[in-house]
Design a protein around this motif. Structure first.
Motif, mmCIF file in Angstrom:
data_model
loop_
_atom_site.group_PDB
_atom_site.id
_atom_site.type_symbol
_atom_site.label_atom_id
_atom_site.label_comp_id
_atom_site.label_asym_id
_atom_site.label_seq_id
_atom_site.Cartn_x
_atom_site.Cartn_y
_atom_site.Cartn_z
ATOM 1 N N GLU A 215 -100.452 -50.838 44.659
ATOM 2 C CA GLU A 215 -101.894 -50.618 44.722
ATOM 3 C C GLU A 215 -102.660 -51.546 43.778
ATOM 4 O OE1 GLU A 215 -102.340 -46.505 43.826
ATOM 5 O OE2 GLU A 215 -101.797 -45.821 45.854
ATOM 6 N N ALA A 216 -102.037 -51.914 42.660
ATOM 7 C CA ALA A 216 -102.751 -52.687 41.637
ATOM 8 C C ALA A 216 -102.600 -54.195 41.801
ATOM 9 C CB ALA A 216 -102.275 -52.284 40.248
ATOM 10 N N ALA A 217 -101.533 -54.634 42.457
ATOM 11 C CA ALA A 217 -101.200 -56.057 42.468
ATOM 12 C C ALA A 217 -101.795 -56.796 43.655
ATOM 13 C CB ALA A 217 -99.687 -56.217 42.451
ATOM 14 N N ILE A 218 -102.768 -57.676 43.379
ATOM 15 C CA ILE A 218 -103.249 -58.615 44.393
ATOM 16 C C ILE A 218 -102.249 -59.770 44.464
ATOM 17 C CG2 ILE A 218 -105.105 -60.211 45.016
ATOM 18 C CD1 ILE A 218 -107.038 -58.342 43.552
ATOM 19 N N ASP A 219 -101.866 -60.276 43.302
ATOM 20 C CA ASP A 219 -100.811 -61.280 43.173
ATOM 21 C C ASP A 219 -99.696 -60.632 42.359
ATOM 22 O OD1 ASP A 219 -99.104 -63.331 42.313
ATOM 23 O OD2 ASP A 219 -100.715 -64.809 42.213
ATOM 24 N N ARG A 220 -98.576 -60.322 42.996
ATOM 25 C CA ARG A 220 -97.482 -59.599 42.344
ATOM 26 C C ARG A 220 -96.984 -60.340 41.098
ATOM 27 N NH1 ARG A 220 -93.726 -55.636 43.661
ATOM 28 N NH2 ARG A 220 -91.611 -55.954 42.857
ATOM 29 N N TYR A 221 -96.895 -61.666 41.196
ATOM 30 C CA TYR A 221 -96.421 -62.454 40.062
ATOM 31 C C TYR A 221 -97.365 -62.323 38.871
ATOM 32 C CZ TYR A 221 -95.345 -66.511 37.167
ATOM 33 O OH TYR A 221 -95.052 -67.324 36.098
#
Length: 263
Positions: A215-221
């Motif tokens: 839910e929080a990660a737009i870009d997982r990295y």
């Protein structure tokens, strides 16, 4: 004299990996704190693949077959062993009062708590602390260096890698076979089995974090990088950082670790 079962394949892989970092650093860099981004993204993709195809299925299976009380007992056992490292790093940071309290916690849990299977220390208000050699180096002003993703181990830094080696050297699991005078093969089997159980138990405990990350990660990295750096900064400064510097999770106040853990 028995050989010490401390030679771990993951450490060898990480050591070989450093030979490639200088080449990665020549690639165009958008973040001066992350000059090895090309390597790091590849390493994270590799780790994600290992997690998707190996660790997550194994952790889910472990979680489904282990009764809650047994699962908690295993987690308590490894947490108690980790307190040895905590006690040492308390002292190295000059936190002698905290080191004494953590020593009392370890003693209580190792005896009354049946080798740490029961967390008696928390029941008698001996709080669990989280100290490691990376924090000790940071406490004494040694910079972390650039962000670095280690194969199998995840988010780290050059200072974190040095801390990882030191913490592993203080981990009793590394010397389990030696304690019992076992042959080299048996020593590796015992320490390796306990190490694998710890990894699986830790991954099972973190299964619930995936929803938060998704839910929080737009870009997982970028999410993992920011979460790691925020958490390390929080721990090194014992929570004395501005709120805007902390990437928090919903259970921030209950886990005692401050920012969300990316592991």
């Amino acid at each position: 004299m028995p050989n010490k079962p401390f030679n771990q394949p993951g450490i060898l892989i990480v050591t070989v990996m450093f030979a490639f970092l200088n080449g990665c650093a020549t690639i165009h860099v958008s973040d001066p704190k992350d000059p090895w981004e090309s390597w790091n993204r590849g390493a994270q993709s590799f780790n994600d693949g290992v997690d998707d195809y190996v660790m997550k299925p194994v952790a889910k299976g472990y979680d489904s077959v282990m009764p809650n009380f047994a699962h908690q007992a295993v987690s308590n056992f490894f947490s108690n062993l980790d307190d040895i490292d905590v006690i040492a790093n308390d002292a190295l940071q000059g936190k002698f009062s905290q080191s004494g309290l953590d020593g009392a916690r370890f003693l209580v849990n190792s005896t009354v708590g049946v080798c740490g299977l029961i967390d008696v220390g928390t029941l008698v208000d001996l709080t669990k602390h989280h100290e490691d050699f990376d924090q000790t180096l940071g406490f004494w002003g040694i910079p972390s260096g650039p962000y670095l993703v280690l194969p199998f181990f995840g988010p780290s830094s050059p200072r974190g890698f040095a801390g990882l080696l030191s913490d592993a050297a203080l981990n009793p699991i590394s010397y389990t076979g030696v304690y019992f005078g076992s042959s080299s093969a048996t020593a590796y089997a015992v320490s390796g089995g306990l190490g694998a159980l710890k990894v699986i138990d830790t991954r099972a405990n973190n299964l619930g974090l995936e929803k938060t990350i998704t839910e929080a990660a737009i870009d997982r990295y970028e999410f993992f990088k920011n979460a790691y750096q925020s958490r390390r900064n929080y721990l090194i400064h014992d929570g004395n950082v501005p709120d805007e510097d902390v990437l928090k999770s919903d259970d921030n106040n209950s886990n005692g670790l401050g920012p969300i853990s990316p592991y």
